[in-house]
Design an enzyme around this catalytic site. Sequence first.
Site, PDB file in Angstrom:
ATOM      1  N   GLY A  23       0.853  -1.122   0.135  1.00 45.49           N
ATOM      2  CA  GLY A  23      -0.082   0.021  -0.097  1.00 45.49           C
ATOM      3  C   GLY A  23       0.914   1.143  -0.039  1.00 45.49           C
ATOM      4  O   GLY A  23       1.817   1.277   0.722  1.00 45.49           O
ATOM      5  N   ASP A 140      -0.229   2.149   8.434  1.00 42.94           N
ATOM      6  CA  ASP A 140      -0.740   1.450   9.701  1.00 42.94           C
ATOM      7  C   ASP A 140       0.348   1.419  10.911  1.00 42.94           C
ATOM      8  O   ASP A 140      -0.108   1.238  12.225  1.00 42.94           O
ATOM      9  CB  ASP A 140      -0.772  -0.253   9.353  1.00 42.94           C
ATOM     10  CG  ASP A 140      -2.280  -0.244   8.481  1.00 42.94           C
ATOM     11  OD1 ASP A 140      -2.851   0.626   8.181  1.00 42.94           O
ATOM     12  OD2 ASP A 140      -2.221  -1.331   8.120  1.00 42.94           O
ATOM     13  N   ASP A 142       2.347  -0.741  11.812  1.00 44.08           N
ATOM     14  CA  ASP A 142       2.297  -1.902  12.732  1.00 44.08           C
ATOM     15  C   ASP A 142       3.576  -2.816  12.562  1.00 44.08           C
ATOM     16  O   ASP A 142       3.464  -3.998  12.807  1.00 44.08           O
ATOM     17  CB  ASP A 142       1.001  -2.835  12.203  1.00 44.08           C
ATOM     18  CG  ASP A 142       1.170  -2.943  10.869  1.00 44.08           C
ATOM     19  OD1 ASP A 142       1.858  -2.348  10.029  1.00 44.08           O
ATOM     20  OD2 ASP A 142       0.338  -3.632  10.195  1.00 44.08           O
ATOM     21  N   ARG A 184      -5.180  -2.620   9.083  1.00 41.37           N
ATOM     22  CA  ARG A 184      -5.449  -4.111   8.732  1.00 41.37           C
ATOM     23  C   ARG A 184      -5.821  -4.927   9.781  1.00 41.37           C
ATOM     24  O   ARG A 184      -6.543  -5.674   9.904  1.00 41.37           O
ATOM     25  CB  ARG A 184      -4.483  -4.256   7.716  1.00 41.37           C
ATOM     26  CG  ARG A 184      -5.087  -5.767   6.972  1.00 41.37           C
ATOM     27  CD  ARG A 184      -3.880  -6.503   6.271  1.00 41.37           C
ATOM     28  NE  ARG A 184      -3.142  -5.595   5.164  1.00 41.37           N
ATOM     29  CZ  ARG A 184      -3.571  -5.535   3.818  1.00 41.37           C
ATOM     30  NH1 ARG A 184      -4.777  -6.587   3.608  1.00 41.37           N
ATOM     31  NH2 ARG A 184      -3.000  -4.872   3.048  1.00 41.37           N
TER      32      ARG A 184
HETATM   33  O1  F6P Z   1      -1.489  -0.595   3.680  1.00 35.15           O
HETATM   34  C1  F6P Z   1      -1.915  -0.211   4.685  1.00 35.15           C
HETATM   35  C2  F6P Z   1      -3.617  -0.373   4.427  1.00 35.15           C
HETATM   36  O2  F6P Z   1      -3.830   0.940   3.833  1.00 35.15           O
HETATM   37  C3  F6P Z   1      -4.372  -0.891   5.103  1.00 35.15           C
HETATM   38  O3  F6P Z   1      -4.806  -0.274   6.443  1.00 35.15           O
HETATM   39  C4  F6P Z   1      -5.509  -1.475   4.437  1.00 35.15           C
HETATM   40  O4  F6P Z   1      -6.324  -2.750   5.318  1.00 35.15           O
HETATM   41  C5  F6P Z   1      -5.085  -1.995   3.156  1.00 35.15           C
HETATM   42  O5  F6P Z   1      -3.836  -1.354   3.005  1.00 35.15           O
HETATM   43  C6  F6P Z   1      -5.996  -1.635   2.137  1.00 35.15           C
HETATM   44  O6  F6P Z   1      -5.101  -2.188   1.023  1.00 35.15           O
HETATM   45  P1  F6P Z   1      -5.647  -2.022  -0.404  1.00 35.15           P
HETATM   46  O7  F6P Z   1      -5.406  -0.759  -0.786  1.00 35.15           O
HETATM   47  O8  F6P Z   1      -4.847  -3.165  -1.151  1.00 35.15           O
HETATM   48  O9  F6P Z   1      -7.173  -2.353  -0.553  1.00 35.15           O
END
Ligand code: F6P
Length: 333
Positions: A23, A140, A142, A184
């Site tokens: 992401g 995140d 995390d 997430r």
């Molecule tokens: O990269 C982190 C994040 O933004 C999370 O908070 C979220 O759950 C996830 O990526 C969403 O991913 P995508 O944009 O691939 O749906």
Amino acid sequence: MYKLPDRSSGTSFDTIGILTSGGDAPGMNAAIRALVRAALNQKIKVYGIQRGFAGLIGGDMRRMSSASVSNIIQRGGTLLKSNRCEAFKTVEGRHQAAEALRKKGIQALICIGGDGTLTGAHLLARESGMTVIGLPCTIDNDIYGSDDSIGFDTAVNTAIDAIDRIRDTALSHERLFLVEVMGRKSGFIATQVGIACGAEMILIPEYPRALDSISHTLASNRKAGRGSSGIIVVAEGTEPGLTERLAGYLRQHGEEPRICILGHIQRGGSPTGHDRVLASCMGATAINYLQAGYTDVMVATLGRELIPAPLGDITARRKHDPRLSELVMLLHK
Ligand code: F6P
């Protein structure tokens, strides 16, 4: 200002590659800029790898100059593009990636991204012997081993700004709002945002609560005359579908809640000053680590210091800050 480690010149590199993966997060561009400029300063050639590990496997790489990273420090997203690459999760995919690097004469790879990216980077280092350094970059925050990550501060401030606006409507209409923020598997964004917005309640995976207990707390607040408007911040990773289920449950118990899912709005936009400085320091430090002979580590923060933290620990351990959960409990009405 973060304390940077002393520059050391133990190992010399002629050519490196950099990529962003997973992401996107505000500050990725600032990190790319710092890496490119710090490397060029040390007479190291830089290849920008397009679209993360997918571009690496496909050999999609371009030489970067100092001018190629001009005017990007203030921009969200990533100049190099990003994706989530399934092929890189296989040994075969990582083997192809290592071959592509060798073919271009790239001796070290710097990976900017979240836990998936850094886990992939670790496996590549372990399996191929390639020198790999990671930069923790995810909204995140995390990633085990680093207090902070590039993009977190911006995402938190974006969500705060949105909730401050929602609060105006909540107060005017005496309404309860359930605001879902990203995260997430973790509640780091939700906790910071909830504290900063004075939320009535914060729901995070690290501190699960049953629907009836939430409803009971709201009802007691009402009885104590604490108003009928309010904000409940819900971390998306608390439980799949929790926000909708909670809204349904509260409706059955006399509330008229509204839902607002902030979603990808939190990933975009211009990075805050904090994230730009963090990304710049981490980028410059990554080049120092390369020259000091480090591999299979990320540039992590420990308080105000930057330290090399093993990438292998990220998969083995889960980041948790019990102080945050305690604060959430303390601030609940
Ligand atoms: O990269 C982190 C994040 O933004 C999370 O908070 C979220 O759950 C996830 O990526 C969403 O991913 P995508 O944009 O691939 O749906």
